[in-house]
Design an enzyme around this catalytic site. Sequence first.
Site, PDB file in Angstrom:
ATOM      1  N   SER A 117     -10.733  19.340 -17.567  1.00 57.07           N
ATOM      2  CA  SER A 117      -9.415  19.901 -17.854  1.00 57.07           C
ATOM      3  C   SER A 117      -9.505  21.062 -18.820  1.00 57.07           C
ATOM      4  O   SER A 117      -8.595  21.895 -18.867  1.00 57.07           O
ATOM      5  CB  SER A 117      -8.524  18.836 -18.493  1.00 57.07           C
ATOM      6  OG  SER A 117      -8.473  17.699 -17.708  1.00 57.07           O
ATOM      7  N   HIS A 138      -9.779  21.048 -10.115  1.00 59.25           N
ATOM      8  CA  HIS A 138      -8.970  20.278 -11.064  1.00 59.25           C
ATOM      9  C   HIS A 138      -7.881  19.536 -10.318  1.00 59.25           C
ATOM     10  O   HIS A 138      -6.884  20.121  -9.906  1.00 59.25           O
ATOM     11  CB  HIS A 138      -8.386  21.248 -12.112  1.00 59.25           C
ATOM     12  CG  HIS A 138      -7.709  20.563 -13.238  1.00 59.25           C
ATOM     13  ND1 HIS A 138      -6.454  20.920 -13.677  1.00 59.25           N
ATOM     14  CD2 HIS A 138      -8.103  19.537 -14.025  1.00 59.25           C
ATOM     15  CE1 HIS A 138      -6.117  20.141 -14.694  1.00 59.25           C
ATOM     16  NE2 HIS A 138      -7.093  19.298 -14.921  1.00 59.25           N
ATOM     17  N   GLU A 150      -6.322  22.701  -8.519  1.00 58.94           N
ATOM     18  CA  GLU A 150      -6.624  24.062  -8.999  1.00 58.94           C
ATOM     19  C   GLU A 150      -8.122  24.310  -8.773  1.00 58.94           C
ATOM     20  O   GLU A 150      -8.949  23.485  -9.165  1.00 58.94           O
ATOM     21  CB  GLU A 150      -6.295  24.192 -10.495  1.00 58.94           C
ATOM     22  CG  GLU A 150      -4.803  24.133 -10.795  1.00 58.94           C
ATOM     23  CD  GLU A 150      -4.492  24.214 -12.286  1.00 58.94           C
ATOM     24  OE1 GLU A 150      -3.621  25.016 -12.662  1.00 58.94           O
ATOM     25  OE2 GLU A 150      -5.110  23.482 -13.084  1.00 58.94           O
ATOM     26  N   ASN A 189      -1.497  23.915 -17.039  1.00 59.85           N
ATOM     27  CA  ASN A 189      -1.355  23.592 -18.459  1.00 59.85           C
ATOM     28  C   ASN A 189      -1.032  24.817 -19.313  1.00 59.85           C
ATOM     29  O   ASN A 189      -0.377  24.690 -20.347  1.00 59.85           O
ATOM     30  CB  ASN A 189      -2.594  22.870 -18.986  1.00 59.85           C
ATOM     31  CG  ASN A 189      -2.563  21.399 -18.605  1.00 59.85           C
ATOM     32  OD1 ASN A 189      -1.511  20.868 -18.246  1.00 59.85           O
ATOM     33  ND2 ASN A 189      -3.699  20.739 -18.660  1.00 59.85           N
TER      34      ASN A 189
HETATM   35  N1  LIG Z   1      -6.813  11.470 -16.751  1.00 59.13           N
HETATM   36  C1  LIG Z   1      -6.179  12.569 -16.366  1.00 59.13           C
HETATM   37  O1  LIG Z   1      -4.935  12.629 -16.277  1.00 59.13           O
HETATM   38  C2  LIG Z   1      -6.976  13.809 -15.969  1.00 59.13           C
HETATM   39  C3  LIG Z   1      -6.357  14.797 -15.187  1.00 59.13           C
HETATM   40  C4  LIG Z   1      -7.119  15.908 -14.764  1.00 59.13           C
HETATM   41  C5  LIG Z   1      -8.437  16.012 -15.162  1.00 59.13           C
HETATM   42  N2  LIG Z   1      -9.020  15.034 -15.952  1.00 59.13           N
HETATM   43  C6  LIG Z   1     -10.451  15.185 -16.302  1.00 59.13           C
HETATM   44  O2  LIG Z   1     -11.197  14.317 -15.455  1.00 59.13           O
HETATM   45  C7  LIG Z   1     -12.372  13.848 -16.151  1.00 59.13           C
HETATM   46  C8  LIG Z   1     -12.386  12.345 -16.143  1.00 59.13           C
HETATM   47  O3  LIG Z   1     -11.233  11.859 -16.790  1.00 59.13           O
HETATM   48  P1  LIG Z   1     -10.737  10.343 -16.597  1.00 59.13           P
HETATM   49  O4  LIG Z   1      -9.384  10.294 -17.171  1.00 59.13           O
HETATM   50  O5  LIG Z   1     -10.986   9.912 -15.187  1.00 59.13           O
HETATM   51  O6  LIG Z   1     -11.776   9.573 -17.546  1.00 59.13           O
HETATM   52  P2  LIG Z   1     -12.133   8.021 -17.549  1.00 59.13           P
HETATM   53  O7  LIG Z   1     -12.588   7.719 -18.941  1.00 59.13           O
HETATM   54  O8  LIG Z   1     -11.026   7.208 -16.945  1.00 59.13           O
HETATM   55  O9  LIG Z   1     -13.377   7.903 -16.558  1.00 59.13           O
HETATM   56  C9  LIG Z   1     -14.653   8.421 -16.844  1.00 59.13           C
HETATM   57  C10 LIG Z   1     -15.681   7.570 -16.083  1.00 59.13           C
HETATM   58  O10 LIG Z   1     -16.943   8.222 -16.171  1.00 59.13           O
HETATM   59  C11 LIG Z   1     -17.955   7.221 -16.371  1.00 59.13           C
HETATM   60  N3  LIG Z   1     -19.100   7.879 -16.992  1.00 59.13           N
HETATM   61  C12 LIG Z   1     -19.340   8.133 -18.303  1.00 59.13           C
HETATM   62  N4  LIG Z   1     -20.510   8.785 -18.446  1.00 59.13           N
HETATM   63  C13 LIG Z   1     -21.019   8.938 -17.203  1.00 59.13           C
HETATM   64  C14 LIG Z   1     -22.244   9.490 -16.706  1.00 59.13           C
HETATM   65  N5  LIG Z   1     -23.128  10.055 -17.511  1.00 59.13           N
HETATM   66  N6  LIG Z   1     -22.460   9.434 -15.363  1.00 59.13           N
HETATM   67  C15 LIG Z   1     -21.571   8.852 -14.532  1.00 59.13           C
HETATM   68  N7  LIG Z   1     -20.395   8.305 -14.948  1.00 59.13           N
HETATM   69  C16 LIG Z   1     -20.144   8.357 -16.266  1.00 59.13           C
HETATM   70  C17 LIG Z   1     -17.272   6.171 -17.242  1.00 59.13           C
HETATM   71  O11 LIG Z   1     -17.937   4.906 -17.151  1.00 59.13           O
HETATM   72  C18 LIG Z   1     -15.852   6.156 -16.665  1.00 59.13           C
HETATM   73  O12 LIG Z   1     -15.723   5.217 -15.614  1.00 59.13           O
HETATM   74  C19 LIG Z   1     -12.312  14.501 -17.531  1.00 59.13           C
HETATM   75  O13 LIG Z   1     -13.075  15.675 -17.521  1.00 59.13           O
HETATM   76  C20 LIG Z   1     -10.817  14.792 -17.725  1.00 59.13           C
HETATM   77  O14 LIG Z   1     -10.596  15.863 -18.619  1.00 59.13           O
HETATM   78  C21 LIG Z   1      -8.326  13.934 -16.350  1.00 59.13           C
END
Ligand SMILES: NC(=O)c1ccc[n+]([C@@H]2O[C@H](COP(=O)([O-])OP(=O)(O)OC[C@H]3O[C@@H](n4cnc5c(N)ncnc54)[C@H](O)[C@@H]3O)[C@@H](O)[C@H]2O)c1
Length: 283
Positions: A117, A138, A150, A189
């Site tokens: 993000s 994204h 995106e 954003n």
């Molecule tokens: N949550 C949102 O609303 C949202 C929206 C758009 C983008 N994002 C982006 O998406 C990404 C993930 O966010 P999220 O909310 O899903 O996070 P999350 O914490 O729910 O999930 C992350 C996952 O990655 C795993 N993980 C950690 N290290 C790892 C590795 N080295 N190899 C493989 N897996 C690994 C964790 O065990 C976990 O299951 C981030 O970059 C975030 O900025 C999030």
Amino acid sequence: MNLIGVIGGGTMGAGIAEVCAKAGSDVIVLETKQEFADAAAARISKSIGRGVAKGKISQEDADAAVARVKVTLDVADLADRELVIEAAPEVEAIKHDIFAKLDAVVGEKTILATNTSSIPIIKIAAATAHPERVVGVHFFNPVPVMPLVEIISALTTAPETAAAVTDYAKNVLGKTTVQAGDRSGFIVNALLIPYLCQAIRMFDSGYASAEDIDAAMKGGCGYPMGPLTLCDTVGLDICLAAAESLYAEFAEPHFAPPALLRRMVDAGRLGRKTGRGFYDYSA
Ligand SMILES: NC(=O)c1ccc[n+]([C@@H]2O[C@H](COP(=O)([O-])OP(=O)(O)OC[C@H]3O[C@@H](n4cnc5c(N)ncnc54)[C@H](O)[C@@H]3O)[C@@H](O)[C@H]2O)c1
């Protein structure tokens, strides 16, 4: 493109794996520990199952989609993937490490995409020997519901790389795509966060109540939810992190996080997820 890898099976990774599998792609999700892998598999099949209950997908199609997803702990299992979408935690060092490992495992033509993000795509691309095949994709939360993706090209992203992921998101996943530059906030954003910050400043000044600010924007602009309800839904900590990232990038006053936003995060009033934000959800 039909062989897809997803890094991380959390909130976003599970959603991305789900939409890819439902679209007919073969998906391998990489996780770090067996318990996280099990949780990711359960998250994906539960969410697909909800679609059956709602009558959006047949049991047969849901079973076929679930069967198209494998979860692994071994990055080497991603060697044959054509597109890998990374959705690991928003920590630059973690993403660097993942992209360096992927770079060593996958073929030269494999596209490596990140769902970050806020981390500049170029910083992630720089961890690889072939930055031309690294691109931002994204997705929005919840991925199966939100139509937008995106597509972000870094200075080094090859046009064919952006074109290929756009084609996959649009024509295979059925998403709406937009192209954005490699700048903090991308399109959504960069426009949304100043609006939310301005609503918080208006509320903090005593000019109008939270209820009236929200009612005004719903009724006057046709928005599905008012800005302060939206802050509570997204999470005030997430709003603060986004505003800080935008302010760090552009140093423009409208991106500066309002003092009240900081104090509410300090107080643990993060919105729906903690039971209190601009509104009280404890009842
Ligand atoms: N949550 C949102 O609303 C949202 C929206 C758009 C983008 N994002 C982006 O998406 C990404 C993930 O966010 P999220 O909310 O899903 O996070 P999350 O914490 O729910 O999930 C992350 C996952 O990655 C795993 N993980 C950690 N290290 C790892 C590795 N080295 N190899 C493989 N897996 C690994 C964790 O065990 C976990 O299951 C981030 O970059 C975030 O900025 C999030």
